[in-house]
Design an enzyme around this catalytic site. Sequence first.
Site, short mmCIF file in Angstrom:
data_model
loop_
_atom_site.label_atom_id
_atom_site.label_comp_id
_atom_site.label_asym_id
_atom_site.label_seq_id
_atom_site.Cartn_x
_atom_site.Cartn_y
_atom_site.Cartn_z
N HIS A 6 49.86 28.97 11.57
CA HIS A 6 49.26 28.21 12.68
C HIS A 6 48.01 28.88 13.24
CE1 HIS A 6 51.81 30.80 15.40
NE2 HIS A 6 50.77 30.64 16.21
N ASP A 36 55.59 29.32 8.44
CA ASP A 36 54.50 29.64 9.37
C ASP A 36 53.86 30.98 9.02
OD1 ASP A 36 52.69 29.22 11.44
OD2 ASP A 36 53.93 30.29 12.90
N GLY A 126 47.93 34.56 21.39
CA GLY A 126 47.13 35.70 20.97
C GLY A 126 47.98 36.79 20.33
N ASN A 127 49.28 36.77 20.58
CA ASN A 127 50.17 37.70 19.89
C ASN A 127 50.53 37.18 18.50
OD1 ASN A 127 51.24 38.65 22.90
ND2 ASN A 127 51.35 40.23 21.34
N SER A 128 50.33 35.89 18.26
CA SER A 128 50.69 35.31 16.97
C SER A 128 50.02 36.08 15.84
CB SER A 128 50.26 33.85 16.90
OG SER A 128 51.05 33.06 17.74
#
Length: 173
Positions: A6, A36, A126-128
């Site tokens: 994503h 993902d 933003g941690n993704s």
Amino acid sequence: IMTNNHVVEDADKIEVILTDKRVLQAKVIGRDKNTDLALIKIDANDLPIVKLGNSDDVRVGEWVLAVGYPLTLESTVTAGIVSAKARSIGILAQDQIDPRKYDPENPPVNSSIESFIQTDAVINRGNSGGALVNAKGELIGINSAIASRSGVYEGYGFAIPVNLAKKVMDDFI
């Protein structure tokens, strides 16, 4: 570099910003919507490499650190514990079901694979794609999602186990 699908799926251009402020162009090697996960490549030398742990060995109650760039903050680390393993939250299946095309006679097949490590380490947008590491500094997961009504951290973060990520990465390579 392993990251989340994503994070890169709708990108026309992908840049990786290193902690030394270098900005490098990245190329997508592979993407998998069902897990993902995505693998991207940059051209650089002498980069640090995180040691891969074994996510099967992770224990509920174990301390972990979540690393990322949440809410546009540079290089942030938060601490928490593992709250659960093999958690399914239905987030990946949502993308596979288009309610405008839903046919009750022929329902869609959910081919997503969710087996998240749940943590109370603070994870936000933003941690993704960032690292979830154990107390030894070993990568045990890839931060992927939060359970939130407000869109920001409300107590639950989810990471894809590194053992699953390794299998997908090997397939991409």
